[in-house]
Design a protein around this motif. Sequence first.
Motif, PDB file in Angstrom:
ATOM      1  N   ALA A 148       0.832  -1.222  -0.104  1.00 21.99           N
ATOM      2  CA  ALA A 148       0.155  -0.031   0.051  1.00 21.99           C
ATOM      3  C   ALA A 148       0.810   1.243   0.041  1.00 21.99           C
ATOM      4  O   ALA A 148       0.294   2.414  -0.446  1.00 21.99           O
ATOM      5  N   ALA A 149       2.146   1.119   0.453  1.00 24.40           N
ATOM      6  CA  ALA A 149       2.950   2.096   0.231  1.00 24.40           C
ATOM      7  C   ALA A 149       4.103   2.112  -0.853  1.00 24.40           C
ATOM      8  O   ALA A 149       4.955   2.802  -1.096  1.00 24.40           O
ATOM      9  N   GLY A 150       3.816   1.204  -1.839  1.00 25.58           N
ATOM     10  CA  GLY A 150       4.720   0.753  -2.985  1.00 25.58           C
ATOM     11  C   GLY A 150       4.417   1.610  -4.345  1.00 25.58           C
ATOM     12  O   GLY A 150       5.225   1.247  -5.150  1.00 25.58           O
ATOM     13  N   GLY A 151       3.541   2.589  -4.224  1.00 21.58           N
ATOM     14  CA  GLY A 151       3.222   3.180  -5.463  1.00 21.58           C
ATOM     15  C   GLY A 151       2.543   2.352  -6.454  1.00 21.58           C
ATOM     16  O   GLY A 151       2.785   2.659  -7.822  1.00 21.58           O
ATOM     17  N   HIS A 152       1.821   1.381  -6.081  1.00 19.98           N
ATOM     18  CA  HIS A 152       1.354   0.355  -7.505  1.00 19.98           C
ATOM     19  C   HIS A 152      -0.046   0.882  -7.875  1.00 19.98           C
ATOM     20  O   HIS A 152      -0.492  -0.019  -8.533  1.00 19.98           O
ATOM     21  N   GLY A 153      -0.693   1.773  -7.149  1.00 17.79           N
ATOM     22  CA  GLY A 153      -2.112   2.261  -7.386  1.00 17.79           C
ATOM     23  C   GLY A 153      -3.050   1.202  -7.001  1.00 17.79           C
ATOM     24  O   GLY A 153      -4.139   0.831  -7.732  1.00 17.79           O
ATOM     25  N   LEU A 154      -2.905   0.647  -5.702  1.00 18.67           N
ATOM     26  CA  LEU A 154      -3.656  -0.256  -5.257  1.00 18.67           C
ATOM     27  C   LEU A 154      -4.944  -0.102  -4.651  1.00 18.67           C
ATOM     28  O   LEU A 154      -5.076   1.390  -4.165  1.00 18.67           O
ATOM     29  N   ALA A 155      -6.067  -0.494  -4.856  1.00 18.59           N
ATOM     30  CA  ALA A 155      -7.261  -0.343  -4.281  1.00 18.59           C
ATOM     31  C   ALA A 155      -7.638  -0.466  -2.997  1.00 18.59           C
ATOM     32  O   ALA A 155      -8.441  -0.008  -2.175  1.00 18.59           O
ATOM     33  N   GLY A 156      -6.667  -1.515  -2.533  1.00 17.57           N
ATOM     34  CA  GLY A 156      -6.700  -1.998  -1.088  1.00 17.57           C
ATOM     35  C   GLY A 156      -5.633  -3.116  -1.096  1.00 17.57           C
ATOM     36  O   GLY A 156      -5.301  -3.540  -1.955  1.00 17.57           O
TER      37      GLY A 156
END
Length: 257
Positions: A148-156
Motif C-alpha cells: 500500500a506504500a509501494g506506489g502500485h495504485g492499489l485499491a486496497g
Amino acid sequence: MCFELDSVPPVPPISGGAPVRSEDVVLVAADGTRLAGFLALPDDGARVGIVVLPDVRGLYRFYEELALRFAERGYAALAFDYFGRTAGVAKRDDEFPYMDHVAQTTPDEIQQDVRAAADRLRSPEGGGCDVVFAVGFCFGGRNAWLAAAGGHGLAGAIGFYGSTVERNGAPGPTQRAAEFEAPILALQAGDDANILPEHNAAFDDALGAAGVEHEVVVYEGAPHSFFDRRFEEYAAQSANAWERVLAFVERHTPPAA
C-alpha cells in the motif's frame, strides 16, 4: 511455519461460478528477474484483479487453488513466487528449503515483484483489470500491507496474520502506516505466538493516526494460519474472514467509468 503441505483454502468451489481458465506464467520484475506465477481468471476477463502474496514457502498449490476460488467469483487472481532471484522459476518438490531463500529476499525486491504481478493483471493477457488489490498471508500479509506504500495504485491491501513490526532493521507496516495510499484490512489470529495483541493494537492505532481507512480484526483463540480447511474447529472464523475479504473488495471497487 504457515501452512502444511496438504493445506487447502477453506473456500469450496462454487457451483455456477464464472467459467475460468488458468495457467502458469512467468513475470519479469523491474530488475530483470523472472518470477513464477499462477494466473486464474474468468473466461471473459475481469475488471478487478487480486495479487496473491503467499506465505514463506512461496508459490505452491494452496495459493493456486485460492486464485481459482477468486476467479470463480469474477476476479482475476495472480499468485506469484518470491524466489526467482535465488531459485529460478521451475516447479519445486516438497523438500524445497524455502527458509534459505526467504532470508535472501528484500522488501524492495518483493515490491518489484508485486508491481510485476499488478502490471500483468492490468494487461490484456492478465484480464485487463483496472482495479487491483493485494491479498497476502503471513510473510505475504506483511508485504501486502507494505504494498500500500509501494506506489502500485492499489485499491486496497488485505493481510492475514501478518507481522506488523520492524524486522531486521526494516520498518514494518506499523512504522510505515503514514505512507499507505490504500485502505487496509488486517485479519489476525488471536492465539499467535509471534504476532501479539499489543502489535495488533499498535498497528490499529498507527493506521488511525495516519487517517488510513482500515479495519483490524482479531479472531480470538484462533492460531496462526487458521485459514485452512483442515482446521474444522475454525471453520466459522475462516468463513467470516473470507466474507470480509469479498466485502472489502466490493466496497473499495469504484463504479465502472
